[in-house]
Design a protein around this motif. Sequence first.
Motif, PDB file in Angstrom:
ATOM      1  N   ALA A 280       0.822  -1.215   0.000  1.00  0.00           N
ATOM      2  CA  ALA A 280       0.000   0.000   0.000  1.00  0.00           C
ATOM      3  C   ALA A 280       0.857   1.266   0.000  1.00  0.00           C
ATOM      4  CB  ALA A 280      -0.931   0.015   1.207  1.00  0.00           C
ATOM      5  N   THR A 281       2.144   1.136   0.411  1.00  0.00           N
ATOM      6  CA  THR A 281       3.004   2.319   0.493  1.00  0.00           C
ATOM      7  C   THR A 281       4.368   2.035  -0.142  1.00  0.00           C
ATOM      8  OG1 THR A 281       3.668   1.614   2.717  1.00  0.00           O
ATOM      9  CG2 THR A 281       1.912   3.258   2.558  1.00  0.00           C
ATOM     10  N   PRO A 282       4.439   2.046  -1.478  1.00  0.00           N
ATOM     11  CA  PRO A 282       5.728   1.837  -2.147  1.00  0.00           C
ATOM     12  C   PRO A 282       6.702   2.971  -1.837  1.00  0.00           C
ATOM     13  CG  PRO A 282       4.048   2.537  -3.712  1.00  0.00           C
ATOM     14  CD  PRO A 282       3.337   2.267  -2.430  1.00  0.00           C
ATOM     15  N   PRO A 283       8.001   2.670  -1.798  1.00  0.00           N
ATOM     16  CA  PRO A 283       8.996   3.688  -1.435  1.00  0.00           C
ATOM     17  C   PRO A 283       9.181   4.747  -2.521  1.00  0.00           C
ATOM     18  CG  PRO A 283      10.058   1.625  -2.034  1.00  0.00           C
ATOM     19  CD  PRO A 283       8.594   1.340  -2.009  1.00  0.00           C
ATOM     20  N   ARG A 284       9.765   5.863  -2.122  1.00  0.00           N
ATOM     21  CA  ARG A 284       9.934   6.987  -3.047  1.00  0.00           C
ATOM     22  C   ARG A 284      10.835   6.633  -4.211  1.00  0.00           C
ATOM     23  NH1 ARG A 284       8.098  10.224  -6.293  1.00  0.00           N
ATOM     24  NH2 ARG A 284       8.915  12.354  -6.448  1.00  0.00           N
TER      25      ARG A 284
ATOM     26  N   MET B 121       1.650   5.504 -11.335  1.00  0.00           N
ATOM     27  CA  MET B 121       0.698   6.160 -10.440  1.00  0.00           C
ATOM     28  C   MET B 121      -0.744   5.996 -10.943  1.00  0.00           C
ATOM     29  SD  MET B 121       2.249   7.425  -7.867  1.00  0.00           S
ATOM     30  CE  MET B 121       3.679   8.283  -7.217  1.00  0.00           C
ATOM     31  N   ARG B 122      -1.666   5.958  -9.998  1.00  0.00           N
ATOM     32  CA  ARG B 122      -3.079   6.006 -10.359  1.00  0.00           C
ATOM     33  C   ARG B 122      -3.397   7.348 -11.017  1.00  0.00           C
ATOM     34  NH1 ARG B 122      -6.382   2.139  -7.554  1.00  0.00           N
ATOM     35  NH2 ARG B 122      -5.354   1.200  -5.745  1.00  0.00           N
ATOM     36  N   VAL B 123      -4.447   7.342 -11.826  1.00  0.00           N
ATOM     37  CA  VAL B 123      -4.904   8.553 -12.515  1.00  0.00           C
ATOM     38  C   VAL B 123      -6.372   8.766 -12.184  1.00  0.00           C
ATOM     39  CG1 VAL B 123      -5.297   9.633 -14.764  1.00  0.00           C
ATOM     40  CG2 VAL B 123      -3.220   8.277 -14.366  1.00  0.00           C
ATOM     41  N   ASP B 124      -6.749   9.989 -11.812  1.00  0.00           N
ATOM     42  CA  ASP B 124      -8.138  10.237 -11.431  1.00  0.00           C
ATOM     43  C   ASP B 124      -9.021  10.468 -12.657  1.00  0.00           C
ATOM     44  OD1 ASP B 124      -7.879  12.916 -12.247  1.00  0.00           O
ATOM     45  OD2 ASP B 124      -7.711  13.688 -10.206  1.00  0.00           O
ATOM     46  N   ARG B 125     -10.304  10.731 -12.422  1.00  0.00           N
ATOM     47  CA  ARG B 125     -11.261  10.878 -13.524  1.00  0.00           C
ATOM     48  C   ARG B 125     -10.923  12.023 -14.461  1.00  0.00           C
ATOM     49  NH1 ARG B 125     -17.438   9.964 -11.266  1.00  0.00           N
ATOM     50  NH2 ARG B 125     -17.154   7.849 -10.478  1.00  0.00           N
ATOM     51  N   ASN B 126     -10.223  13.007 -13.936  1.00  0.00           N
ATOM     52  CA  ASN B 126      -9.854  14.175 -14.742  1.00  0.00           C
ATOM     53  C   ASN B 126      -8.521  14.013 -15.454  1.00  0.00           C
ATOM     54  OD1 ASN B 126     -12.198  15.662 -13.915  1.00  0.00           O
ATOM     55  ND2 ASN B 126     -11.198  15.961 -11.931  1.00  0.00           N
ATOM     56  N   GLY B 127      -7.934  12.822 -15.345  1.00  0.00           N
ATOM     57  CA  GLY B 127      -6.671  12.554 -16.018  1.00  0.00           C
ATOM     58  C   GLY B 127      -5.454  13.011 -15.257  1.00  0.00           C
TER      59      GLY B 127
ATOM     60  N   PHE C 246      -1.818  10.681  -9.513  1.00  0.00           N
ATOM     61  CA  PHE C 246      -1.567  10.857  -8.088  1.00  0.00           C
ATOM     62  C   PHE C 246      -0.076  11.134  -7.876  1.00  0.00           C
ATOM     63  CE2 PHE C 246      -5.333   8.304  -6.169  1.00  0.00           C
ATOM     64  CZ  PHE C 246      -6.212   9.017  -6.964  1.00  0.00           C
ATOM     65  N   SER C 247       0.239  11.653  -6.693  1.00  0.00           N
ATOM     66  CA  SER C 247       1.637  11.942  -6.378  1.00  0.00           C
ATOM     67  C   SER C 247       2.054  11.195  -5.129  1.00  0.00           C
ATOM     68  CB  SER C 247       1.841  13.452  -6.188  1.00  0.00           C
ATOM     69  OG  SER C 247       1.021  13.930  -5.146  1.00  0.00           O
ATOM     70  N   HIS C 248       3.362  11.096  -4.910  1.00  0.00           N
ATOM     71  CA  HIS C 248       3.898  10.448  -3.720  1.00  0.00           C
ATOM     72  C   HIS C 248       3.598  11.312  -2.496  1.00  0.00           C
ATOM     73  CE1 HIS C 248       6.614   7.374  -2.034  1.00  0.00           C
ATOM     74  NE2 HIS C 248       6.881   8.300  -1.131  1.00  0.00           N
ATOM     75  N   GLY C 249       3.523  10.660  -1.329  1.00  0.00           N
ATOM     76  CA  GLY C 249       3.298  11.389  -0.102  1.00  0.00           C
ATOM     77  C   GLY C 249       2.041  10.971   0.622  1.00  0.00           C
ATOM     78  N   THR C 250       1.375   9.936   0.108  1.00  0.00           N
ATOM     79  CA  THR C 250       0.188   9.405   0.761  1.00  0.00           C
ATOM     80  C   THR C 250       0.273   7.882   0.713  1.00  0.00           C
ATOM     81  OG1 THR C 250      -2.234   9.385   0.693  1.00  0.00           O
ATOM     82  CG2 THR C 250      -1.102   9.740  -1.406  1.00  0.00           C
ATOM     83  N   ARG C 251      -0.837   7.192   0.479  1.00  0.00           N
ATOM     84  CA  ARG C 251      -0.796   5.739   0.352  1.00  0.00           C
ATOM     85  C   ARG C 251      -1.795   5.308  -0.717  1.00  0.00           C
ATOM     86  NH1 ARG C 251      -3.617   3.481   6.012  1.00  0.00           N
ATOM     87  NH2 ARG C 251      -5.783   3.806   5.398  1.00  0.00           N
ATOM     88  N   GLN C 252      -1.645   4.088  -1.207  1.00  0.00           N
ATOM     89  CA  GLN C 252      -2.492   3.537  -2.266  1.00  0.00           C
ATOM     90  C   GLN C 252      -2.431   4.393  -3.533  1.00  0.00           C
ATOM     91  OE1 GLN C 252      -6.478   2.790  -0.772  1.00  0.00           O
ATOM     92  NE2 GLN C 252      -5.780   1.190   0.613  1.00  0.00           N
ATOM     93  N   HIS C 253      -1.271   4.954  -3.817  1.00  0.00           N
ATOM     94  CA  HIS C 253      -1.142   5.861  -4.951  1.00  0.00           C
ATOM     95  C   HIS C 253      -0.635   5.180  -6.207  1.00  0.00           C
ATOM     96  CE1 HIS C 253       2.140   6.076  -2.036  1.00  0.00           C
ATOM     97  NE2 HIS C 253       2.992   6.256  -3.025  1.00  0.00           N
TER      98      HIS C 253
ATOM     99  N   HIS D  89      -9.317   4.372   0.217  1.00  0.00           N
ATOM    100  CA  HIS D  89      -9.332   5.777  -0.181  1.00  0.00           C
ATOM    101  C   HIS D  89      -9.774   5.967  -1.625  1.00  0.00           C
ATOM    102  CE1 HIS D  89      -7.269   6.745   3.542  1.00  0.00           C
ATOM    103  NE2 HIS D  89      -6.398   5.805   3.273  1.00  0.00           N
ATOM    104  N   VAL D  90      -9.384   5.074  -2.484  1.00  0.00           N
ATOM    105  CA  VAL D  90      -9.702   5.229  -3.906  1.00  0.00           C
ATOM    106  C   VAL D  90      -9.851   3.837  -4.517  1.00  0.00           C
ATOM    107  CG1 VAL D  90      -7.240   5.382  -4.521  1.00  0.00           C
ATOM    108  CG2 VAL D  90      -8.961   6.261  -6.087  1.00  0.00           C
ATOM    109  N   ASP D  91     -10.874   3.676  -5.343  1.00  0.00           N
ATOM    110  CA  ASP D  91     -11.058   2.376  -5.988  1.00  0.00           C
ATOM    111  C   ASP D  91     -11.027   2.478  -7.503  1.00  0.00           C
ATOM    112  OD1 ASP D  91     -13.560   3.578  -6.424  1.00  0.00           O
ATOM    113  OD2 ASP D  91     -14.449   2.539  -4.709  1.00  0.00           O
ATOM    114  N   GLU D  92     -11.149   3.682  -8.035  1.00  0.00           N
ATOM    115  CA  GLU D  92     -11.150   3.850  -9.478  1.00  0.00           C
ATOM    116  C   GLU D  92      -9.794   4.364  -9.954  1.00  0.00           C
ATOM    117  OE1 GLU D  92     -14.314   6.517 -10.281  1.00  0.00           O
ATOM    118  OE2 GLU D  92     -15.886   5.081  -9.765  1.00  0.00           O
ATOM    119  N   CYS D  93      -9.421   3.964 -11.152  1.00  0.00           N
ATOM    120  CA  CYS D  93      -8.197   4.466 -11.774  1.00  0.00           C
ATOM    121  C   CYS D  93      -8.421   4.478 -13.281  1.00  0.00           C
ATOM    122  CB  CYS D  93      -6.997   3.592 -11.419  1.00  0.00           C
ATOM    123  SG  CYS D  93      -5.439   4.116 -12.193  1.00  0.00           S
ATOM    124  N   TYR D  94      -7.890   5.507 -13.940  1.00  0.00           N
ATOM    125  CA  TYR D  94      -8.126   5.690 -15.370  1.00  0.00           C
ATOM    126  C   TYR D  94      -6.818   5.799 -16.146  1.00  0.00           C
ATOM    127  CZ  TYR D  94     -12.728   6.569 -13.503  1.00  0.00           C
ATOM    128  OH  TYR D  94     -13.913   6.430 -12.840  1.00  0.00           O
TER     129      TYR D  94
END
Length: 678
Positions: free
Chosen positions: A92-96, A106-112, A115-122, A163-168
């Motif tokens: 859930a938390t890959p290293p930098r 990285m995951r991509v949200d609905r708006n394209g 995500f960025s590093h600094g959280t989890r499940q990214h 936190h997030v289940d969708e990725c585009y």
Amino acid sequence: MNQLSLPRHQRPSTFDQFLFGACYYPEHWDRSWIETDAALMAQANVNVVRMAEFAWTLMEPKRGAFDFSLFKAAVQALKAQGIDTILCTPTATPPRWLTRDHPEWMRVDRNGVPFSHGTRQHCCTNHPEFRAESRRITRAMAEAFKDDAAVIGWQTDNEFYCHVDECYCESCQIAFRDWLRARYNQSIKELNHAWGTLFWSQQYDDFTEIEIPKKWRQPAPCNPSALLDYRRFLSDSITSFQREQVEILREVNPSWWITHNGVFYNIDYYTFAEDLDFLSVDVYPAFWGTKPECFIGASQLNERCRQATGTFLVPEQCGGPGGQLDFLQPTPEPGRMRLWAYQSIAHGADGMLHFRWRTCRYGAELHWHGILDHDNVPRRRFEEFTQEGAELKRIGSEILGTTKRVDVGISFGYEQDHAHAVMNFSRPQPDAQRELILAELMRRKIAVGYVNEADSYAGLKVLIVPSAIILDTVRAKKIEAFVAAGGVLLVTATTGQRDVNNHAIEQTLPGLLSEVLGITVEEFGKTEHRKMCLKGAGIELPADYYEIIKCVTAEPLAHWRFEANPGSEAAEGTVGLSCNEFGKGKAFYFGSFLNASSASVLLQMLCEQAGIETLGMTDTNVCIIERRAADRRLTFVLNNYPEAKLVQALPVGDELITQKFCNGSLTVPAFGVAIVRS
């Protein structure tokens, strides 16, 4: 009895001791603290900890440079105090260094936007190269601990889809198309039929033309069949990601048990858990509030877990007030933390770990309080934790081997909520009705629980099917067989309206259930002008959705009447509630959705028809739940009130907490617990 012969929701665990402990993060503290922590845990009757779910960067500071020494030292220091360890894969938390070198993972949200590093499940769990990294770290950890007898089991990752289940991202686009190819036998013609793409000229010539449906409106509503398939894909893809880790762990050491800590949405946990020994659930009851009636929030969460595998584990149970950047929950009053733990145990948990051992001094959860505060001084939460541990050490063997009694089953199905959600016209989803039913019957002290629609109905007296909009022949035949054998059935509005492709069926409703229900549905829709009058009882049940029933072999029990504007809809006096005798049982159909008023009346009627007995008598929001085995039953009494409550009509037997005899009546203190063995 062979566990596999039991209904899934009734399977007991195979633990040799009741697990009790906390989540432990040695990486957050000086290494010298480990032995002191282990000694204090032993004092608190801890026998297991969970750790390492977020420590990838410490275990592999550079690619291929593995260092498990901190966790090996922790495992050994804990074992010296008689404490076992549950390890977690840290994906859930890959290293930098990994995300820096591979921003395309990285995951991509609905708006394209990536995500960025600094959280989890990214990182995207569908990216093939990230999956390779997941397998690599899982194997390295497994090999490092394969001979350590203190490691008894594993948790995969942490809270998938929390936190997030969708990725585009492009990997998800490719994976979705591959999933569709497999589902539709490589035939774009089959997909076009299943999605009804002739509507709005949506037809596809090749799978490569298909994109993930990104928005509910783009600019008009999306294809509901495509949206449902996307939900199915989300569940299947995370199940596949987990399976790769499970296969490695089982290969390296087959004696380990494996679990995962849900429960969130967009995962069909009944299928997901087939790769696990059992499912687990993280429970923070304060999310639903702290008033006595708020018990239902945690109860429904426990039930969503129990329906998947039967007895379960709680890897994270409230250990103090939870708080992140923008919220802080109320501090649990003295006794409530222990009460909440026993609530999960009553629902079927055979292991209880509180989050967390000590509150972290930094990061997004520096106000998510644990058993110990930032200053490491044991106070009342530690004392309550210690009391709970001592009790479970003494009575755990009585709990093990028992499962929750369920007389009334509430049908649970992953796809039902999503089929409703993609085209709901403001109707309550099945999940809302399930929770309403569960709360009403628990307040009535009835043995009730969730039962997956794919599970066996053996042992149930009543089955309630709340708005199961998708129905196939297998499910319909199971329901028929349940009623024919003597069961009592309640089905609510919209059940059976669509097929597995989310298409409206061409048969007259309720379609596949018409014979067992003995009715047809002649009209349906929303209304502001109808109430239902219950025959012979003078009771009116308000409704904002109606179905007009034509009784074929069923008996009418209630009719619609107009509250106002009688000319706006179909004729007054049409049937809204029916009962059909079928085989040895009875099948009721309610032509609306359950609300507080209708649930109270109709559920009482069902219980009377089935001869359901209550588990005891007491105030409304005192919970009474039974677990049982062939040679004993345990009646849990959970007082959600801040004052003592008298409980009567209980079984006669030994009360395990106080070790006193119960003659059928006892007083439970504020936020107190009693367990009567009979």
